[in-house]
Design a protein around this motif. Structure first.
Motif, short mmCIF file in Angstrom:
data_model
loop_
_atom_site.label_atom_id
_atom_site.label_comp_id
_atom_site.label_asym_id
_atom_site.label_seq_id
_atom_site.Cartn_x
_atom_site.Cartn_y
_atom_site.Cartn_z
N PRO A 38 18.92 -6.18 34.08
CA PRO A 38 19.73 -4.96 34.18
C PRO A 38 21.03 -5.17 34.94
O PRO A 38 21.09 -5.90 35.93
CB PRO A 38 18.81 -4.00 34.95
CG PRO A 38 17.42 -4.48 34.65
CD PRO A 38 17.53 -5.97 34.55
N ARG A 61 10.48 -7.17 31.50
CA ARG A 61 11.19 -6.43 32.53
C ARG A 61 10.26 -5.67 33.47
O ARG A 61 10.72 -4.86 34.28
CB ARG A 61 12.18 -5.46 31.87
CG ARG A 61 13.40 -6.19 31.28
CD ARG A 61 14.12 -5.31 30.27
NE ARG A 61 14.63 -4.08 30.84
CZ ARG A 61 15.89 -3.83 31.15
NH1 ARG A 61 16.80 -4.77 30.97
NH2 ARG A 61 16.26 -2.67 31.62
N VAL A 70 13.33 2.02 35.91
CA VAL A 70 13.40 3.21 35.07
C VAL A 70 12.00 3.79 34.95
O VAL A 70 11.09 3.12 34.47
CB VAL A 70 13.94 2.87 33.67
CG1 VAL A 70 13.90 4.09 32.77
CG2 VAL A 70 15.36 2.33 33.79
N GLY A 399 22.78 6.37 33.47
CA GLY A 399 22.22 5.37 32.57
C GLY A 399 23.26 4.53 31.85
O GLY A 399 22.89 3.60 31.13
N VAL A 432 25.81 -1.08 28.43
CA VAL A 432 24.39 -0.75 28.36
C VAL A 432 24.20 0.74 28.59
O VAL A 432 24.79 1.32 29.50
CB VAL A 432 23.58 -1.54 29.40
CG1 VAL A 432 22.10 -1.14 29.35
CG2 VAL A 432 23.72 -3.03 29.18
N TYR A 433 23.36 1.34 27.75
CA TYR A 433 22.97 2.74 27.97
C TYR A 433 21.45 2.80 28.01
O TYR A 433 20.76 2.42 27.06
CB TYR A 433 23.49 3.63 26.85
CG TYR A 433 23.05 5.08 26.99
CD1 TYR A 433 23.37 5.81 28.14
CD2 TYR A 433 22.30 5.71 26.00
CE1 TYR A 433 22.95 7.13 28.29
CE2 TYR A 433 21.89 7.02 26.14
CZ TYR A 433 22.22 7.73 27.29
OH TYR A 433 21.81 9.03 27.44
N GLU A 434 20.91 3.25 29.14
CA GLU A 434 19.47 3.33 29.35
C GLU A 434 19.16 4.62 30.12
O GLU A 434 19.17 4.63 31.34
CB GLU A 434 18.97 2.12 30.13
CG GLU A 434 17.47 2.03 30.23
CD GLU A 434 17.01 0.70 30.82
OE1 GLU A 434 15.81 0.42 30.77
OE2 GLU A 434 17.87 -0.06 31.33
N GLN A 441 14.24 8.91 27.12
CA GLN A 441 13.66 7.93 28.02
C GLN A 441 12.84 6.91 27.23
O GLN A 441 12.08 7.25 26.33
CB GLN A 441 12.75 8.62 29.03
CG GLN A 441 12.27 7.67 30.12
CD GLN A 441 11.39 8.40 31.12
OE1 GLN A 441 10.23 8.60 30.89
NE2 GLN A 441 12.00 8.80 32.23
N ARG A 444 16.89 1.79 25.20
CA ARG A 444 17.90 0.95 25.82
C ARG A 444 18.80 0.37 24.73
O ARG A 444 18.32 -0.29 23.81
CB ARG A 444 17.27 -0.19 26.63
CG ARG A 444 18.30 -1.00 27.41
CD ARG A 444 17.68 -2.00 28.39
NE ARG A 444 17.35 -3.26 27.76
CZ ARG A 444 16.13 -3.68 27.48
NH1 ARG A 444 15.09 -2.93 27.77
NH2 ARG A 444 15.92 -4.86 26.93
N GLU A 446 22.29 -1.90 23.99
CA GLU A 446 23.25 -2.84 24.56
C GLU A 446 24.23 -3.27 23.48
O GLU A 446 23.83 -3.60 22.37
CB GLU A 446 22.55 -4.07 25.14
CG GLU A 446 21.53 -3.76 26.21
CD GLU A 446 21.15 -4.97 27.04
OE1 GLU A 446 21.96 -5.92 27.09
OE2 GLU A 446 20.07 -4.95 27.63
N ASN A 472 16.46 -1.18 21.92
CA ASN A 472 15.02 -1.21 22.22
C ASN A 472 14.52 0.21 22.40
O ASN A 472 15.24 1.05 22.95
CB ASN A 472 14.75 -2.00 23.51
CG ASN A 472 15.27 -3.43 23.44
OD1 ASN A 472 14.57 -4.33 23.03
ND2 ASN A 472 16.51 -3.63 23.84
N TYR A 473 13.29 0.44 22.00
CA TYR A 473 12.69 1.74 22.26
C TYR A 473 11.20 1.57 22.54
O TYR A 473 10.49 0.93 21.77
CB TYR A 473 12.89 2.67 21.06
CG TYR A 473 12.52 4.12 21.36
CD1 TYR A 473 13.27 4.85 22.27
CD2 TYR A 473 11.44 4.72 20.76
CE1 TYR A 473 12.95 6.17 22.57
CE2 TYR A 473 11.10 6.05 21.04
CZ TYR A 473 11.87 6.77 21.95
OH TYR A 473 11.55 8.08 22.23
#
Length: 478
Positions: A38, A61, A70, A399, A432-434, A441, A444, A446, A472-473
């Motif tokens: 991260p 992670r 997170v 995020g 990056v958006y998370e 929620q 992620r 990138e 990613n989910y």
């Protein structure tokens, strides 16, 4: 003529709306840094290999000690619901967790005027983790898959598919974990997180390992003392479904595993530790690091400054069967990290010994100067890196983070020791958006751009460029 292949199978773990780009490694293999880590919001969250200690996570992670975690409220809620609904059920079944992690990539690269790999892949992982039987034994497994939706003739170079550009489905983890006398023993296929051997989760499928690992049973951000003892027999490359020996991964025909030991100490912002990796008749790698967060900062923790130095020593051992033997080389690096109100600045330098380049097929680079494509690990290369990141939470955009980094390496071009990859520079951009909560929620996203220039007239072009978008989910199923 370019060969194109389209696939229609999304796989059971796919979220079709998500599209991701990822890059192949360039010819004459440059290793990557820990760019899947991260982006830090402060100096205290900056990545330190020894600060992360030695762990055996189920997901790459899981349980990171540097950054803010997170929260996954859905997983916590499901666990609490099971405990309330079935209080008398055996814990082995009641605390079982089943989780799907979707990952989808679109990849494009221009490789020094040679190939132009492109791959649109999708898939992810399905993980299972039981509760503990008699607070002593636990089962864990993870099934990984990557499926091509589109792949050109060079797509196998992306490491997101097999070398032939085909799909990969593999049971990358299958292990039993035992608790006893304050220890935790994991046997079988598993993830391992250490400075030199680690998941390297920058592709569709991470590196996984087979063997036996002993660590302390209780670990976390407040852990003062860590240790690690292991014998790993095999590892699974990211672009293969089968496991192979560690010596094979270094180009040595005999089948040898790796003996790993390590220990680290953490207290009051001070982190120090070392680890060693021995492969019979092949190579010994030793790593040491000192990392320290200076004890000052206002009520909000600003400003913060962190300093560190590390070294990785690598030398041939025994019958010295590895190519180029005998040799003894190293990579040493140092850094300073400073942060203020969401801005994080990093400056780092590194140096590699003249005799040989660093061999690192079992994980990302531990060098502070490592970048997204090169870690300046070529023999005789000196390098420096500067980077600046920003956490947009300071502006109310929770995020969302951005990082820009630039590095330069220089040295004597040698076709034997460093393949003429000495004088070079790289620019990395990463967004990056998370989201930390709400309906998104577990998502992620990138977006990454890399431009690596190698100043060598022998290449058709001096530039390698990559564009990546990684989505990613995570969906807890049970």
């Amino acid at each position: 003529m370019m060969r194109h292949r389209w696939g229609l199978s999304l796989g059971v773990l796919t979220v079709p709306a998500f599209v991701v780009f990822i890059a192949a490694e360039p010819p004459r293999a440059a290793a990557q840094g820990a760019h899947d880590y991260p982006i830090p919001s402060s100096a205290g969250e900056a990545f330190s290999p020894i600060r992360e200690g030695f762990t055996v996570p189920l997901h790459p992670r899981d349980d990171l000690r540097g950054p803010m975690q997170v929260p996954v409220a859905r997983e916590t809620g499901l666990a609490m619901e099971r405990q309330e609904r079935w209080p008398a059920m055996p814990v082995f079944f009641r605390d079982t967790a089943l989780r799907a992690d979707s990952r989808t990539y679109w990849f494009d690269e221009h490789d020094f005027g040679y190939d132009e790999p492109q791959a649109f892949t999708t898939g992810g992982s399905l993980s299972y983790e039981s509760g503990y039987l008699a607070d002593f034994f636990q089962l864990r497994s993870v099934l990984y898959t990557t499926q091509p939706l589109y792949a050109n003739a060079d797509a196998g170079q992306s490491l997101n598919l097999s070398p032939d550009g085909d799909e990969i489905t593999t049971l990358g983890q299958l292990n039993g974990r035992f608790r006893f006398a304050g220890q935790q023993l994991t046997v079988g296929r598993q993830l391992v997180r250490t400075p030199y051997i680690n998941p390297y989760d920058s592709r569709m499928i991470p590196l996984t390992f087979e063997g036996i690992v002993l660590v302390p049973d209780r670990q976390g951000p407040d852990t003062t003392f860590d240790y690690f003892a292991s014998y790993l027999t095999q590892y699974k490359p990211r672009d293969e479904s089968d496991f192979e020996s560690f010596s094979n991964g270094l180009g040595v025909a005999q089948n040898e595993g790796v003996l790993v030991t390590g220990a680290s100490y953490h207290k009051d912002g001070f982190n120090i530790g070392a680890s060693n990796y021995w492969i019979e008749d092949t190579l010994n790698t030793a790593y040491g690091e000192i990392d320290y967060a200076l004890p000052f900062g206002g009520p909000g923790g600003d400003p913060r400054i962190r300093i560190g130095a590390n070294i990785l020593d690598q030398r041939t051992v025994g019958a010295e069967l590895i190519a180029g033997a005998p040799y003894n080389t190293y990579q040493a690096s140092a850094r300073v990290v400073a942060s203020y109100r969401g801005f994080v600045f990093t400056g780092a330098v590194s140096q590699v010994g003249d005799e040989a380049s660093i061999q690192k097929p079992f994980g990302f680079s531990s060098s502070y100067a490592a970048m997204m494509v090169t870690n300046f690990e070529q023999a005789g290369v000196d390098a420096y890196l500067v980077s600046l990141s920003y956490d947009f939470a300071e502006l109310g955009l929770e995020g969302l983070k951005f990082m820009a980094a630039w590095g330069q390496g220089w040295g004597r071009n040698d076709p034997v020791t460093n393949g003429d990859f000495a004088n070079q520079e790289e620019l990395d951009l990463r967004l990056v958006y998370e989201p930390l909560g709400g309906r998104l929620q577990g998502l992620r996203v990138e977006v990454e751009y890399i431009d690596w220039t190698v100043f060598d007239d022998a290449l058709p072009s001096d530039e390698l460029s990559q564009f990546r978008t990684i989505v990613n989910y995570t969906v807890p199923l049970l």
